[in-house]
Write a protein that holds these residues in place. Structure first.
Motif, PDB file in Angstrom:
ATOM      1  N   ALA A 250      -1.610  -5.283 -12.934  1.00 27.65           N
ATOM      2  CA  ALA A 250      -0.269  -5.860 -12.865  1.00 27.65           C
ATOM      3  C   ALA A 250       0.117  -6.172 -11.430  1.00 27.65           C
ATOM      4  O   ALA A 250       1.281  -6.050 -11.053  1.00 27.65           O
ATOM      5  CB  ALA A 250       0.748  -4.900 -13.487  1.00 27.65           C
ATOM      6  N   SER A 251      -0.856  -6.599 -10.630  1.00 25.50           N
ATOM      7  CA  SER A 251      -0.576  -6.862  -9.216  1.00 25.50           C
ATOM      8  C   SER A 251       0.225  -8.143  -9.019  1.00 25.50           C
ATOM      9  O   SER A 251       0.996  -8.264  -8.061  1.00 25.50           O
ATOM     10  CB  SER A 251      -1.884  -6.959  -8.423  1.00 25.50           C
ATOM     11  OG  SER A 251      -2.586  -8.153  -8.759  1.00 25.50           O
ATOM     12  N   GLY A 252       0.010  -9.147  -9.879  1.00 30.39           N
ATOM     13  CA  GLY A 252       0.647 -10.446  -9.704  1.00 30.39           C
ATOM     14  C   GLY A 252      -0.046 -11.326  -8.679  1.00 30.39           C
ATOM     15  O   GLY A 252       0.383 -12.454  -8.442  1.00 30.39           O
ATOM     16  N   VAL A 253      -1.139 -10.848  -8.097  1.00 26.81           N
ATOM     17  CA  VAL A 253      -1.873 -11.584  -7.064  1.00 26.81           C
ATOM     18  C   VAL A 253      -3.228 -11.999  -7.636  1.00 26.81           C
ATOM     19  O   VAL A 253      -4.046 -11.128  -7.960  1.00 26.81           O
ATOM     20  CB  VAL A 253      -2.079 -10.726  -5.801  1.00 26.81           C
ATOM     21  CG1 VAL A 253      -2.812 -11.524  -4.724  1.00 26.81           C
ATOM     22  CG2 VAL A 253      -0.737 -10.212  -5.283  1.00 26.81           C
TER      23      VAL A 253
ATOM     24  N   LYS B 203      17.000  -8.932  -8.399  1.00 24.28           N
ATOM     25  CA  LYS B 203      16.114  -7.912  -7.845  1.00 24.28           C
ATOM     26  C   LYS B 203      14.655  -8.354  -7.926  1.00 24.28           C
ATOM     27  O   LYS B 203      13.767  -7.601  -8.340  1.00 24.28           O
ATOM     28  CB  LYS B 203      16.319  -6.571  -8.564  1.00 24.28           C
ATOM     29  CG  LYS B 203      17.717  -6.007  -8.419  1.00 24.28           C
ATOM     30  CD  LYS B 203      17.874  -4.679  -9.123  1.00 24.28           C
ATOM     31  CE  LYS B 203      19.280  -4.129  -8.943  1.00 24.28           C
ATOM     32  NZ  LYS B 203      19.453  -2.821  -9.634  1.00 24.28           N
ATOM     33  N   MET B 204      14.428  -9.599  -7.513  1.00 22.82           N
ATOM     34  CA  MET B 204      13.093 -10.184  -7.536  1.00 22.82           C
ATOM     35  C   MET B 204      12.655 -10.573  -6.132  1.00 22.82           C
ATOM     36  O   MET B 204      13.489 -10.805  -5.254  1.00 22.82           O
ATOM     37  CB  MET B 204      13.062 -11.445  -8.421  1.00 22.82           C
ATOM     38  CG  MET B 204      13.266 -11.199  -9.888  1.00 22.82           C
ATOM     39  SD  MET B 204      13.270 -12.765 -10.815  1.00 22.82           S
ATOM     40  CE  MET B 204      11.556 -13.294 -10.588  1.00 22.82           C
TER      41      MET B 204
ATOM     42  N   ALA C  18       2.130  -1.378  -8.830  1.00 26.15           N
ATOM     43  CA  ALA C  18       3.326  -0.621  -9.197  1.00 26.15           C
ATOM     44  C   ALA C  18       4.585  -1.311  -8.706  1.00 26.15           C
ATOM     45  O   ALA C  18       5.569  -0.670  -8.334  1.00 26.15           O
ATOM     46  CB  ALA C  18       3.248   0.802  -8.637  1.00 26.15           C
ATOM     47  N   GLY C  19       4.553  -2.648  -8.718  1.00 20.87           N
ATOM     48  CA  GLY C  19       5.749  -3.412  -8.390  1.00 20.87           C
ATOM     49  C   GLY C  19       6.660  -3.490  -9.597  1.00 20.87           C
ATOM     50  O   GLY C  19       6.605  -2.648 -10.495  1.00 20.87           O
ATOM     51  N   GLN C  20       7.493  -4.529  -9.653  1.00 22.04           N
ATOM     52  CA  GLN C  20       8.450  -4.649 -10.753  1.00 22.04           C
ATOM     53  C   GLN C  20       7.755  -4.654 -12.115  1.00 22.04           C
ATOM     54  O   GLN C  20       8.144  -3.940 -13.036  1.00 22.04           O
ATOM     55  CB  GLN C  20       9.268  -5.931 -10.589  1.00 22.04           C
ATOM     56  CG  GLN C  20      10.314  -6.130 -11.689  1.00 22.04           C
ATOM     57  CD  GLN C  20      11.028  -7.474 -11.557  1.00 22.04           C
ATOM     58  OE1 GLN C  20      10.512  -8.402 -10.941  1.00 22.04           O
ATOM     59  NE2 GLN C  20      12.200  -7.572 -12.140  1.00 22.04           N
TER      60      GLN C  20
ATOM     61  N   GLY D 215       7.334  -1.108 -15.037  1.00 22.30           N
ATOM     62  CA  GLY D 215       7.661  -1.173 -16.454  1.00 22.30           C
ATOM     63  C   GLY D 215       6.453  -0.904 -17.328  1.00 22.30           C
ATOM     64  O   GLY D 215       6.561  -0.259 -18.385  1.00 22.30           O
ATOM     65  N   LEU D 216       5.305  -1.377 -16.892  1.00 19.54           N
ATOM     66  CA  LEU D 216       4.078  -1.179 -17.661  1.00 19.54           C
ATOM     67  C   LEU D 216       3.693   0.299 -17.699  1.00 19.54           C
ATOM     68  O   LEU D 216       3.312   0.818 -18.758  1.00 19.54           O
ATOM     69  CB  LEU D 216       2.954  -2.005 -17.036  1.00 19.54           C
ATOM     70  CG  LEU D 216       1.606  -1.993 -17.747  1.00 19.54           C
ATOM     71  CD1 LEU D 216       1.737  -2.506 -19.171  1.00 19.54           C
ATOM     72  CD2 LEU D 216       0.601  -2.838 -16.967  1.00 19.54           C
ATOM     73  N   VAL D 217       3.793   0.984 -16.569  1.00 25.69           N
ATOM     74  CA  VAL D 217       3.481   2.411 -16.524  1.00 25.69           C
ATOM     75  C   VAL D 217       4.375   3.177 -17.498  1.00 25.69           C
ATOM     76  O   VAL D 217       3.902   4.015 -18.279  1.00 25.69           O
ATOM     77  CB  VAL D 217       3.640   2.965 -15.092  1.00 25.69           C
ATOM     78  CG1 VAL D 217       3.483   4.485 -15.088  1.00 25.69           C
ATOM     79  CG2 VAL D 217       2.622   2.337 -14.160  1.00 25.69           C
ATOM     80  N   ALA D 218       5.669   2.892 -17.455  1.00 20.57           N
ATOM     81  CA  ALA D 218       6.606   3.596 -18.330  1.00 20.57           C
ATOM     82  C   ALA D 218       6.317   3.319 -19.802  1.00 20.57           C
ATOM     83  O   ALA D 218       6.355   4.231 -20.642  1.00 20.57           O
ATOM     84  CB  ALA D 218       8.041   3.190 -17.989  1.00 20.57           C
TER      85      ALA D 218
END
Length: 432
Positions: A105-108, A205-206, A25-27, A31-34
């Motif tokens: 959507a973790s990015g890790v 904002k990154m 639920a990061g950046q 957006g994906l949730v919305a």
């Protein structure tokens, strides 16, 4: 193909929308949730994040005011079945919930690969937004899913996926693809470290580490490696040419030397360019039939024997929900690694001393560099996706490729174990 009507038909038949669970639920995840919650026929029923407040906030911002924090799988399942949403702190539990598809959507890469593995072994469809995991163990994950009853895919919206769609379009028209690629919209400074981009990261904002993965070129190398492994198209030179090129020059510069361009090898390649092409993707094509070539010229696609097909944008998380429709309704992945053609290797940003614990993608120590997979294997090159946490056992000079012989690697990491298995299966010809 449009999915809205079919998803709504499915909803009418089953009495509920497609249930989606999102990990991260990061950046990107917010957006994906919305976006998924907005899409007709889909609903977000669960969000997982190590920071539970981020998970509940993401659900609330998407209009789900009914979110309940519940980390017990049985209780969380009951809440979902009752029509509410849940926030959990462990993404590996997501496939155990009563959902139709997990989006990660973790990015890790370590997290993404484990979530994908958990979903596949739980017979749940999985879509990744972390391409870094796919260029590390994507061939293994896709082969596992394809051998079973779940779908493994990289989500729509990122450059390699949208470029594959252009490749498929060109192939459906009987056109020969010469080059497939993207525009790079960040500076290309391979020695950048997070400290160099702190101020820019604040403005955007990154996370500075994430921004650094863009400016040091690693993200582009990863994306084009993924495209290579999905299509079987090679990189012509290590790291790719990366020339300056505007949109109107694509079909003039990215062609064979004999025709005035930079291409020196035969066969299709993947490539990136700087200039005004970003944030778009493209393919350069030609027709084997002179009549079709004349028709393309008449239709003002181009003036020469080579033509560009160009999409001037990619919409990241906004397009990701298209992969849900494709998976759930058509039982087909949007994008998979089907070959192991290229590898993103770890290259030292500056002189590194033995004993250094390496930071991974976007960190202070290494940047990614795409090369032929066979060459990478022969050199024992360390994949960039495995670099984080490795301890150097030898000095490595700036610009040199870090090898497995140069590091102590934690064999207990699930991502490392998956990679070892993938390497063995590729070596004996079982996959790839």
């Amino acid at each position: 193909m449009g999915y809205t009507k079919r998803l709504l038909d499915r909803q009418a038949e089953l009495g509920r929308p497609v249930r989606v669970g999102i990990v991260g639920a990061g950046q990107m995840g917010r957006g994906l949730v919305a976006q998924v919650q907005l899409a007709p026929g889909l609903e977000v029923v669960a969000v997982a994040d190590v920071d539970i407040d981020r998970a509940t906030t993401a659900l609330k911002n998407a209009g789900r005011d009914d979110a309940v924090v519940e980390n017990d799988v049985a209780k969380a399942s009951q809440i979902i079945e009752a029509g509410q949403s849940v926030a959990i702190n462990d993404g590996l539990k997501m496939p155990e919930l009563p959902i139709d598809m997990v989006l990660e959507a973790s990015g890790v890469p370590d997290v993404a690969a484990q979530v994908a593995y958990a979903a596949i072994t739980n017979h749940t469809d999985i879509g990744l937004m972390t391409v870094e995991a796919d260029v590390t163990v994507g061939l293994l994950l896709s082969s596992m899913a394809n051998a079973g009853d779940s779908i493994y895919t990289i989500c729509r919206g990122d450059e390699p996926i949208e470029c594959v769609k252009l490749v498929e379009y060109a192939q459906d028209l009987g056109l020969e693809v010469v080059v497939a690629g993207k525009g790079k919209n960040n500076p290309n400074r391979p020695t950048d470290v997070p400290d160099d981009v702190v101020e820019e990261a604040k403005v955007k904002k990154m996370n500075p580490k994430m921004l650094c993965s863009f400016t040091d070129g690693t993200k582009t190398q990863i994306e084009m490696c993924a495209l290579s492994n999905a299509t079987g198209y090679k990189v012509e030179v290590p790291g790719m040419h990366g020339i300056a090129c505007d949109v109107d020059e694509l079909d003039k510069k990215l062609v064979p030397v004999a025709d005035g361009g930079i291409r020196e090898s035969d066969g299709p390649i993947v490539e990136y360019v700087t200039g005004n092409v970003a944030p778009g993707v493209f393919v350069i094509v030609r027709s084997p039939n002179p009549v079709v070539t004349e028709e393309l010229q008449y239709l003002r696609v181009g003036k020469g024997d080579y033509f560009k097909i160009y999409r001037p944008y990619h919409l990241a998380s906004i397009e990701a929900d298209l992969s849900v429709g494709e998976a759930v309704l058509d039982r087909h992945p949007s994008f998979q690694s089907t070959t192991w053609t290229s590898e993103v290797t770890a290259v030292a940003k500056h002189d590194l001393k033995a004993g250094t614990k390496l930071e991974g993608i976007g960190g202070h120590h290494v940047h990614g560099w795409t090369t032929n997979a066979e060459d990478a294997t022969a050199k024992k090159a360390l994949p960039i996706g495995l670099a984080a946490g490795c301890v150097l056992t030898a000095d490595v000079k700036a610009g040199e490729t870090v090898t497995y012989d140069d590091v102590e690697i934690d064999e207990n990491r699930p991502l490392v174990a998956m990679r070892r298995l993938q390497d063995a299966l590729v070596a004996n010809g079982t996959i790839g």
